[in-house]
Design a protein around this motif. Sequence first.
Motif, mmCIF file in Angstrom:
data_model
loop_
_atom_site.group_PDB
_atom_site.id
_atom_site.type_symbol
_atom_site.label_atom_id
_atom_site.label_comp_id
_atom_site.label_asym_id
_atom_site.label_seq_id
_atom_site.Cartn_x
_atom_site.Cartn_y
_atom_site.Cartn_z
ATOM 1 N N TYR A 274 27.089 -10.062 -27.900
ATOM 2 C CA TYR A 274 27.060 -8.869 -27.053
ATOM 3 C C TYR A 274 28.476 -8.434 -26.692
ATOM 4 C CZ TYR A 274 26.396 -5.784 -23.093
ATOM 5 O OH TYR A 274 26.464 -4.707 -22.241
ATOM 6 N N ASN A 275 29.313 -9.391 -26.295
ATOM 7 C CA ASN A 275 30.687 -9.048 -25.926
ATOM 8 C C ASN A 275 31.484 -8.556 -27.119
ATOM 9 O OD1 ASN A 275 30.482 -9.552 -23.157
ATOM 10 N ND2 ASN A 275 30.814 -11.748 -23.431
ATOM 11 N N GLU A 276 31.124 -9.016 -28.312
ATOM 12 C CA GLU A 276 31.773 -8.517 -29.523
ATOM 13 C C GLU A 276 31.511 -7.010 -29.688
ATOM 14 O OE1 GLU A 276 32.207 -10.074 -34.106
ATOM 15 O OE2 GLU A 276 30.184 -9.943 -33.260
ATOM 16 N N ILE A 277 30.283 -6.599 -29.416
ATOM 17 C CA ILE A 277 29.956 -5.168 -29.467
ATOM 18 C C ILE A 277 30.831 -4.386 -28.492
ATOM 19 C CG2 ILE A 277 28.148 -3.448 -29.065
ATOM 20 C CD1 ILE A 277 26.100 -5.705 -29.676
ATOM 21 N N VAL A 278 30.937 -4.906 -27.263
ATOM 22 C CA VAL A 278 31.699 -4.221 -26.220
ATOM 23 C C VAL A 278 33.175 -4.112 -26.599
ATOM 24 C CG1 VAL A 278 32.425 -4.317 -23.805
ATOM 25 C CG2 VAL A 278 30.090 -4.937 -24.425
ATOM 26 N N VAL A 279 33.719 -5.184 -27.179
ATOM 27 C CA VAL A 279 35.136 -5.157 -27.578
ATOM 28 C C VAL A 279 35.388 -4.070 -28.618
ATOM 29 C CG1 VAL A 279 36.958 -6.426 -28.772
ATOM 30 C CG2 VAL A 279 35.629 -7.551 -26.988
ATOM 31 N N TYR A 280 34.543 -4.010 -29.651
ATOM 32 C CA TYR A 280 34.730 -2.978 -30.674
ATOM 33 C C TYR A 280 34.582 -1.578 -30.073
ATOM 34 C CZ TYR A 280 35.033 -6.128 -34.664
ATOM 35 O OH TYR A 280 35.460 -7.079 -35.565
ATOM 36 N N GLU A 281 33.672 -1.462 -29.119
ATOM 37 C CA GLU A 281 33.512 -0.174 -28.437
ATOM 38 C C GLU A 281 34.778 0.179 -27.659
ATOM 39 O OE1 GLU A 281 31.018 1.449 -24.639
ATOM 40 O OE2 GLU A 281 29.940 0.133 -26.021
ATOM 41 N N LYS A 282 35.349 -0.795 -26.948
ATOM 42 C CA LYS A 282 36.576 -0.559 -26.192
ATOM 43 C C LYS A 282 37.747 -0.217 -27.113
ATOM 44 C CE LYS A 282 35.044 -1.467 -21.987
ATOM 45 N NZ LYS A 282 35.041 -0.442 -20.903
ATOM 46 N N LYS A 283 37.733 -0.783 -28.317
ATOM 47 C CA LYS A 283 38.775 -0.486 -29.302
ATOM 48 C C LYS A 283 38.540 0.858 -29.977
ATOM 49 C CE LYS A 283 39.750 -3.817 -32.225
ATOM 50 N NZ LYS A 283 41.232 -3.876 -32.193
ATOM 51 N N GLN A 284 37.433 1.509 -29.585
ATOM 52 C CA GLN A 284 37.017 2.803 -30.132
ATOM 53 C C GLN A 284 36.690 2.724 -31.624
ATOM 54 O OE1 GLN A 284 39.884 5.825 -28.891
ATOM 55 N NE2 GLN A 284 38.944 5.891 -26.866
ATOM 56 N N ASP A 285 36.336 1.544 -32.076
ATOM 57 C CA ASP A 285 35.841 1.362 -33.437
ATOM 58 C C ASP A 285 34.317 1.450 -33.361
ATOM 59 O OD1 ASP A 285 35.095 0.613 -35.967
ATOM 60 O OD2 ASP A 285 36.319 -1.216 -36.033
ATOM 61 N N PHE A 286 33.829 2.685 -33.181
ATOM 62 C CA PHE A 286 32.413 2.883 -32.906
ATOM 63 C C PHE A 286 31.525 2.556 -34.104
ATOM 64 C CE2 PHE A 286 34.572 5.834 -29.911
ATOM 65 C CZ PHE A 286 34.185 5.188 -28.751
ATOM 66 N N GLN A 287 32.055 2.713 -35.298
ATOM 67 C CA GLN A 287 31.254 2.410 -36.482
ATOM 68 C C GLN A 287 30.924 0.917 -36.551
ATOM 69 O OE1 GLN A 287 32.980 3.760 -40.175
ATOM 70 N NE2 GLN A 287 31.404 2.818 -41.434
ATOM 71 N N THR A 288 31.954 0.075 -36.346
ATOM 72 C CA THR A 288 31.719 -1.367 -36.354
ATOM 73 C C THR A 288 30.860 -1.779 -35.164
ATOM 74 O OG1 THR A 288 33.856 -1.721 -37.436
ATOM 75 C CG2 THR A 288 32.815 -3.636 -36.396
ATOM 76 N N ALA A 289 31.131 -1.159 -34.015
ATOM 77 C CA ALA A 289 30.350 -1.486 -32.815
ATOM 78 C C ALA A 289 28.874 -1.184 -33.044
ATOM 79 C CB ALA A 289 30.874 -0.697 -31.620
ATOM 80 N N LYS A 290 28.584 -0.057 -33.670
ATOM 81 C CA LYS A 290 27.187 0.305 -33.934
ATOM 82 C C LYS A 290 26.547 -0.676 -34.911
ATOM 83 C CE LYS A 290 24.189 4.007 -35.586
ATOM 84 N NZ LYS A 290 24.119 5.361 -36.192
ATOM 85 N N GLN A 291 27.305 -1.066 -35.941
ATOM 86 C CA GLN A 291 26.788 -2.036 -36.906
ATOM 87 C C GLN A 291 26.468 -3.361 -36.224
ATOM 88 O OE1 GLN A 291 29.492 -2.932 -40.162
ATOM 89 N NE2 GLN A 291 28.566 -4.957 -40.402
ATOM 90 N N LYS A 292 27.384 -3.800 -35.344
ATOM 91 C CA LYS A 292 27.169 -5.050 -34.611
ATOM 92 C C LYS A 292 25.967 -4.923 -33.669
ATOM 93 C CE LYS A 292 30.724 -7.351 -36.246
ATOM 94 N NZ LYS A 292 30.563 -8.594 -37.051
ATOM 95 N N ALA A 293 25.795 -3.747 -33.071
ATOM 96 C CA ALA A 293 24.665 -3.526 -32.162
ATOM 97 C C ALA A 293 23.340 -3.575 -32.921
ATOM 98 C CB ALA A 293 24.822 -2.195 -31.444
ATOM 99 N N GLU A 294 23.319 -3.011 -34.124
ATOM 100 C CA GLU A 294 22.110 -3.050 -34.939
ATOM 101 C C GLU A 294 21.743 -4.487 -35.292
ATOM 102 O OE1 GLU A 294 23.190 -0.578 -38.216
ATOM 103 O OE2 GLU A 294 22.605 1.299 -37.212
ATOM 104 N N GLU A 295 22.747 -5.280 -35.676
ATOM 105 C CA GLU A 295 22.507 -6.683 -36.004
ATOM 106 C C GLU A 295 22.031 -7.443 -34.769
ATOM 107 O OE1 GLU A 295 26.283 -7.907 -37.501
ATOM 108 O OE2 GLU A 295 26.092 -6.794 -39.388
ATOM 109 N N PHE A 296 22.619 -7.115 -33.614
ATOM 110 C CA PHE A 296 22.242 -7.778 -32.366
ATOM 111 C C PHE A 296 20.792 -7.509 -32.028
ATOM 112 C CE2 PHE A 296 21.816 -8.073 -27.767
ATOM 113 C CZ PHE A 296 22.517 -9.236 -27.461
ATOM 114 N N MET A 297 20.355 -6.259 -32.171
ATOM 115 C CA MET A 297 18.983 -5.907 -31.824
ATOM 116 C C MET A 297 17.974 -6.521 -32.777
ATOM 117 S SD MET A 297 19.275 -4.505 -29.019
ATOM 118 C CE MET A 297 17.503 -4.385 -28.824
#
Length: 316
Positions: A274-297
């Motif tokens: 979960y925190n990995e998603i947040v970090v990528y979001e904070k880095k404004q790497d939204f594409q990776t963050a979304k991919q990580k969120a999909e895997e998380f769900m």
Amino acid sequence: MKKKKLLALAAVMLLLTGCGDKTKEKLESARDAGISAMEQAQYEQAVTSFEQAYALCDEKMPETKTDISLYEAACQMKMEDYESLKNTCTRILELGENADAYYMRGVAFLKLGETDAAKADFDGAMTLKPKDYEMALNIYRQYEEISQSAVGDQYLQQVLNQESAGMEDDYQKGSIYYYLGDYEKAAEALAPSVEAKKEDAMRLMGQVYLAQGDTQSAWVVYQQYKETFGETAESYNGIALCDMADGDYDTALQDIQTGLSLKLSDSSRRDLLYNEIVVYEKKQDFQTAKQKAEEFMQLYPDDEAGQREYDFLSTR
């Protein structure tokens, strides 16, 4: 003739035993299917399986009936099917008093607007478990959701005012104060356990310091935690939270990835991912963050915080 009769009786007994075993196997299979569906957040399917398992119980199996019904009630809570939840919990309580059933039926009554019945059940739950800090906090949360925190606070005070029997009680009180945002009292309650290097207390104290904006003290606690318990996922997750709070997202990501490389419990993996998603979001790497969120769900379909992150990132 006598011998034939004995053989026939033995055959009948064997058939009855076989049927019993088959029924038991069907019951266990249905129960296991329900638990599996529940873990995948397929609650309707889980309820169907639990009902099938319950139907296979006989009158000599009250404990099994209670066990299955508690699982079913938990699913109905998730589904917000409060009328069914009320009925399932009533069924449990007809078998005998049960604190969890009183609590869940109290929730159902509260959601259905039957406040007097809700309070009676919450009182029943706390009478059976007068020192259950988690239950008291859960009751408070239910009243908090309907803007009746003052009513819920009565249950918190019931456990907070009890004399602590040791560090576990201090930790539980610290958890409640932390939830309430009273960080000074939380730190005070946790201090003896932290000094004694109690694992849960050290982790929570780190969160208290972070909530106060004191990242340096939080970092020190998590470093002490790592020195005491070794390189664990929990220690790296705590240190990553400190780095995130300081805006050092690259270092936080390194901490998270190191944590993920270690032997993990399911809860530790969930926190790190979960925190990995947040970090990528904070880095404004939204594409990776979304991919990580999909895997998380896919891994944790019932995680509310993860769902919120996924919904947010889906709009980016």
